[in-house]
Design a protein around this motif. Structure first.
Motif, PDB file in Angstrom:
ATOM      1  N   GLN A  61       0.838  -1.199   0.000  1.00  0.00           N
ATOM      2  CA  GLN A  61       0.000   0.000   0.000  1.00  0.00           C
ATOM      3  C   GLN A  61       0.873   1.250   0.000  1.00  0.00           C
ATOM      4  O   GLN A  61       0.570   2.228  -0.685  1.00  0.00           O
ATOM      5  N   SER A  62       1.958   1.193   0.732  1.00  0.00           N
ATOM      6  CA  SER A  62       2.901   2.310   0.782  1.00  0.00           C
ATOM      7  C   SER A  62       3.454   2.593  -0.607  1.00  0.00           C
ATOM      8  O   SER A  62       3.520   3.744  -1.048  1.00  0.00           O
ATOM      9  N   ARG A  63       3.839   1.545  -1.301  1.00  0.00           N
ATOM     10  CA  ARG A  63       4.393   1.698  -2.651  1.00  0.00           C
ATOM     11  C   ARG A  63       3.363   2.313  -3.597  1.00  0.00           C
ATOM     12  O   ARG A  63       3.674   3.203  -4.387  1.00  0.00           O
ATOM     13  N   LEU A  64       2.117   1.860  -3.505  1.00  0.00           N
ATOM     14  CA  LEU A  64       1.073   2.406  -4.366  1.00  0.00           C
ATOM     15  C   LEU A  64       0.824   3.880  -4.033  1.00  0.00           C
ATOM     16  O   LEU A  64       0.713   4.716  -4.934  1.00  0.00           O
ATOM     17  N   LEU A  65       0.785   4.207  -2.772  1.00  0.00           N
ATOM     18  CA  LEU A  65       0.549   5.597  -2.365  1.00  0.00           C
ATOM     19  C   LEU A  65       1.669   6.505  -2.864  1.00  0.00           C
ATOM     20  O   LEU A  65       1.409   7.589  -3.394  1.00  0.00           O
ATOM     21  N   ARG A  66       2.908   6.051  -2.748  1.00  0.00           N
ATOM     22  CA  ARG A  66       4.044   6.836  -3.250  1.00  0.00           C
ATOM     23  C   ARG A  66       3.961   6.998  -4.769  1.00  0.00           C
ATOM     24  O   ARG A  66       4.284   8.051  -5.312  1.00  0.00           O
ATOM     25  N   THR A  67       3.511   5.954  -5.442  1.00  0.00           N
ATOM     26  CA  THR A  67       3.391   6.001  -6.896  1.00  0.00           C
ATOM     27  C   THR A  67       2.331   7.009  -7.317  1.00  0.00           C
ATOM     28  O   THR A  67       2.559   7.824  -8.221  1.00  0.00           O
ATOM     29  N   VAL A  68       1.186   6.983  -6.665  1.00  0.00           N
ATOM     30  CA  VAL A  68       0.122   7.944  -6.982  1.00  0.00           C
ATOM     31  C   VAL A  68       0.648   9.368  -6.804  1.00  0.00           C
ATOM     32  O   VAL A  68       0.386  10.252  -7.624  1.00  0.00           O
ATOM     33  N   ALA A  69       1.421   9.592  -5.755  1.00  0.00           N
ATOM     34  CA  ALA A  69       1.938  10.930  -5.446  1.00  0.00           C
ATOM     35  C   ALA A  69       2.914  11.443  -6.502  1.00  0.00           C
ATOM     36  O   ALA A  69       3.083  12.651  -6.651  1.00  0.00           O
ATOM     37  N   HIS A  70       3.549  10.547  -7.248  1.00  0.00           N
ATOM     38  CA  HIS A  70       4.536  10.964  -8.247  1.00  0.00           C
ATOM     39  C   HIS A  70       3.921  11.440  -9.566  1.00  0.00           C
ATOM     40  O   HIS A  70       4.604  12.029 -10.391  1.00  0.00           O
ATOM     41  N   TYR A  71       2.651  11.193  -9.754  1.00  0.00           N
ATOM     42  CA  TYR A  71       1.986  11.633 -10.987  1.00  0.00           C
ATOM     43  C   TYR A  71       1.565  13.095 -10.851  1.00  0.00           C
ATOM     44  O   TYR A  71       1.126  13.522  -9.782  1.00  0.00           O
ATOM     45  N   ASP A  72       1.667  13.852 -11.951  1.00  0.00           N
ATOM     46  CA  ASP A  72       1.225  15.245 -11.955  1.00  0.00           C
ATOM     47  C   ASP A  72      -0.297  15.347 -11.902  1.00  0.00           C
ATOM     48  O   ASP A  72      -0.844  16.260 -11.293  1.00  0.00           O
ATOM     49  N   THR A  73      -0.965  14.418 -12.577  1.00  0.00           N
ATOM     50  CA  THR A  73      -2.423  14.355 -12.533  1.00  0.00           C
ATOM     51  C   THR A  73      -2.797  12.966 -12.024  1.00  0.00           C
ATOM     52  O   THR A  73      -2.019  12.008 -12.179  1.00  0.00           O
ATOM     53  N   PRO A  74      -3.954  12.821 -11.412  1.00  0.00           N
ATOM     54  CA  PRO A  74      -4.325  11.506 -10.887  1.00  0.00           C
ATOM     55  C   PRO A  74      -4.232  10.418 -11.963  1.00  0.00           C
ATOM     56  O   PRO A  74      -4.788  10.576 -13.051  1.00  0.00           O
ATOM     57  N   PRO A  75      -3.513   9.338 -11.670  1.00  0.00           N
ATOM     58  CA  PRO A  75      -3.344   8.264 -12.659  1.00  0.00           C
ATOM     59  C   PRO A  75      -4.568   7.364 -12.758  1.00  0.00           C
ATOM     60  O   PRO A  75      -5.402   7.320 -11.863  1.00  0.00           O
ATOM     61  N   ARG A  76      -4.634   6.660 -13.881  1.00  0.00           N
ATOM     62  CA  ARG A  76      -5.637   5.618 -14.064  1.00  0.00           C
ATOM     63  C   ARG A  76      -5.141   4.354 -13.369  1.00  0.00           C
ATOM     64  O   ARG A  76      -3.949   4.188 -13.129  1.00  0.00           O
ATOM     65  N   MET A  77      -6.045   3.455 -13.069  1.00  0.00           N
ATOM     66  CA  MET A  77      -5.667   2.178 -12.442  1.00  0.00           C
ATOM     67  C   MET A  77      -4.682   1.434 -13.340  1.00  0.00           C
ATOM     68  O   MET A  77      -3.722   0.848 -12.862  1.00  0.00           O
ATOM     69  N   ALA A  78      -4.919   1.469 -14.660  1.00  0.00           N
ATOM     70  CA  ALA A  78      -4.031   0.779 -15.599  1.00  0.00           C
ATOM     71  C   ALA A  78      -2.619   1.373 -15.556  1.00  0.00           C
ATOM     72  O   ALA A  78      -1.634   0.642 -15.664  1.00  0.00           O
ATOM     73  N   ASP A  79      -2.521   2.704 -15.400  1.00  0.00           N
ATOM     74  CA  ASP A  79      -1.207   3.347 -15.288  1.00  0.00           C
ATOM     75  C   ASP A  79      -0.472   2.832 -14.057  1.00  0.00           C
ATOM     76  O   ASP A  79       0.726   2.548 -14.100  1.00  0.00           O
ATOM     77  N   LEU A  80      -1.193   2.717 -12.950  1.00  0.00           N
ATOM     78  CA  LEU A  80      -0.590   2.243 -11.711  1.00  0.00           C
ATOM     79  C   LEU A  80      -0.128   0.789 -11.842  1.00  0.00           C
ATOM     80  O   LEU A  80       0.966   0.438 -11.415  1.00  0.00           O
ATOM     81  N   ALA A  81      -0.958  -0.039 -12.450  1.00  0.00           N
ATOM     82  CA  ALA A  81      -0.595  -1.450 -12.636  1.00  0.00           C
ATOM     83  C   ALA A  81       0.665  -1.564 -13.483  1.00  0.00           C
ATOM     84  O   ALA A  81       1.583  -2.327 -13.156  1.00  0.00           O
ATOM     85  N   ARG A  82       0.725  -0.796 -14.552  1.00  0.00           N
ATOM     86  CA  ARG A  82       1.896  -0.831 -15.429  1.00  0.00           C
ATOM     87  C   ARG A  82       3.142  -0.334 -14.680  1.00  0.00           C
ATOM     88  O   ARG A  82       4.193  -0.955 -14.735  1.00  0.00           O
ATOM     89  N   HIS A  83       3.008   0.774 -13.984  1.00  0.00           N
ATOM     90  CA  HIS A  83       4.144   1.342 -13.252  1.00  0.00           C
ATOM     91  C   HIS A  83       4.653   0.394 -12.161  1.00  0.00           C
ATOM     92  O   HIS A  83       5.853   0.244 -11.970  1.00  0.00           O
ATOM     93  N   LEU A  84       3.727  -0.245 -11.463  1.00  0.00           N
ATOM     94  CA  LEU A  84       4.096  -1.157 -10.370  1.00  0.00           C
ATOM     95  C   LEU A  84       4.447  -2.556 -10.859  1.00  0.00           C
ATOM     96  O   LEU A  84       4.883  -3.390 -10.072  1.00  0.00           O
ATOM     97  N   GLU A  85       4.197  -2.792 -12.145  1.00  0.00           N
ATOM     98  CA  GLU A  85       4.453  -4.100 -12.758  1.00  0.00           C
ATOM     99  C   GLU A  85       3.674  -5.212 -12.058  1.00  0.00           C
ATOM    100  O   GLU A  85       4.212  -6.253 -11.676  1.00  0.00           O
ATOM    101  N   VAL A  86       2.372  -4.943 -11.883  1.00  0.00           N
ATOM    102  CA  VAL A  86       1.466  -5.924 -11.278  1.00  0.00           C
ATOM    103  C   VAL A  86       0.218  -6.019 -12.138  1.00  0.00           C
ATOM    104  O   VAL A  86      -0.025  -5.163 -12.998  1.00  0.00           O
ATOM    105  N   VAL A  87      -0.597  -7.021 -11.877  1.00  0.00           N
ATOM    106  CA  VAL A  87      -1.853  -7.159 -12.610  1.00  0.00           C
ATOM    107  C   VAL A  87      -2.847  -6.124 -12.089  1.00  0.00           C
ATOM    108  O   VAL A  87      -2.790  -5.726 -10.916  1.00  0.00           O
TER     109      VAL A  87
END
Length: 146
Positions: free
Chosen positions: A38-64
């Motif tokens: 959850q920490s990793r996902l929260l940090r990832t969301v914070a790095h985007y300039d605009t709120p990311p899509r779920m698909a963007d997060l999955a791709r960035h985190l390399e998860v399904v």
């Protein structure tokens, strides 16, 4: 008797160090009420300039995508993120940090800093500098594993 395999030994040391860091982070994250994933996902969301899509997060985190859904559900339940419709395509859902999420991120940064400090405590400033340089060199090289 054969000579020890230096690369194999180094790989084992890196794996052991990674496990030690994960345990230390978990110990420091538990009081914040958040898992390392959850920490990793929260940090990832914070790095985007605009709120990311779920698909963007999955791709960035390399998860399904399903894994992201589970993480977002948990973070949404504790008030750290919220789902918002995309302004240009209402079928698209974006994930945005809340004020609680930003506060949690500050706590996470302190927890991570403390965990790393515990791990690196035996090293001098010069040793930390050398280690940082070596890790940067390894991490900036192309990944040829997949």
């Amino acid at each position: 008797m054969t000579a020890p395999d230096a690369s194999g030994q180094l790989a084992e040391q890196l794996l052991r160090l990674t496990r030690r860091l994960h345990r230390a982070q978990k110990r420091y994250l538990d009081p914040v009420g958040i898992t390392p994933a959850q920490s990793r996902l929260l940090r990832t969301v914070a790095h985007y300039d605009t709120p990311p899509r779920m698909a963007d997060l999955a791709r960035h985190l390399e998860v399904v995508p399903r894994a992201v859904t589970t993480l977002v559900d948990a973070l949404e339940a504790n008030g750290a993120v919220r789902r918002v419709p995309d302004q240009s395509n209402r079928r698209v859902i974006r994930i945005e940090l809340t004020d609680q999420g930003r506060s949690t991120l500050r706590e996470l940064r302190e927890a991570r800093r403390a965990a790393v400090e515990d791990l690196l405590a035996p090293l001098t400033a010069e040793q930390r500098h050398v280690l940082g340089g070596l890790l940067t060199e390894l991490l900036t090289r192309p990944d040829h594993t997949g």
